[in-house]
Write a protein that holds these residues in place. Structure first.
Motif, mmCIF file in Angstrom:
data_model
loop_
_atom_site.group_PDB
_atom_site.id
_atom_site.type_symbol
_atom_site.label_atom_id
_atom_site.label_comp_id
_atom_site.label_asym_id
_atom_site.label_seq_id
_atom_site.Cartn_x
_atom_site.Cartn_y
_atom_site.Cartn_z
ATOM 1 N N SER A 177 1.038 -1.269 -0.001
ATOM 2 C CA SER A 177 -0.117 0.166 -0.245
ATOM 3 C C SER A 177 0.671 1.425 -0.128
ATOM 4 N N ARG A 178 1.765 1.091 1.231
ATOM 5 C CA ARG A 178 3.126 1.906 0.946
ATOM 6 C C ARG A 178 3.643 2.151 -0.265
ATOM 7 N N GLU A 179 4.034 1.396 -0.878
ATOM 8 C CA GLU A 179 4.470 1.474 -2.586
ATOM 9 C C GLU A 179 4.000 2.397 -3.568
ATOM 10 N N ALA A 180 2.802 1.505 -2.852
ATOM 11 C CA ALA A 180 1.498 2.238 -4.637
ATOM 12 C C ALA A 180 1.306 3.922 -4.428
ATOM 13 N N GLU A 181 1.366 3.881 -2.588
ATOM 14 C CA GLU A 181 1.393 5.631 -3.191
ATOM 15 C C GLU A 181 2.444 5.956 -3.378
ATOM 16 N N LEU A 182 3.746 5.795 -3.064
ATOM 17 C CA LEU A 182 5.327 6.533 -3.364
ATOM 18 C C LEU A 182 5.137 6.547 -5.053
#
Length: 97
Positions: free
Chosen positions: A55-60
């Motif tokens: 989830s964090r990586e998708a935001e980044l």
């Protein structure tokens, strides 16, 4: 929703990001890095950690593609390193040799 193995297999990022993450993966320390990235004191199991990291990586990655001033490549590499480390632990615990 895709399973963890499928998400890992289909995660494609620019070569420079992936290469930087591979270089840092050997120094990944779950107790330090994961706790900081997920902003928690209690560490989740590898599967739950991977889902949060995805989830964090998708935001980044969305910030990277938007080409705004809010994108931080170093943070993106940190998250990719954590994904690599957690994936290794996930595979070791779900597919013991």
């Amino acid at each position: 929703m895709l399973d963890i193995e499928t998400r890992l297999a289909t995660l494609k990022r620019p070569a420079l990001l992936a290469q930087a993450a591979r270089f840092g993966a050997d120094d990944y320390r779950r107790d330090i890095h994961l706790a900081r990235l997920l902003e928690t004191e209690t560490l989740p199991k590898p599967a739950a950690a991977l889902m949060a990291l995805f989830s964090r990586e998708a935001e980044l990655d969305a910030l990277r593609k938007e080409n705004t001033g809010h994108y931080r490549p170093a943070r993106h590499v940190e998250v990719l390193i954590a994904i690599m480390g957690e994936a290794q632990l996930f595979r070791a615990t779900t597919h013991p040799a």
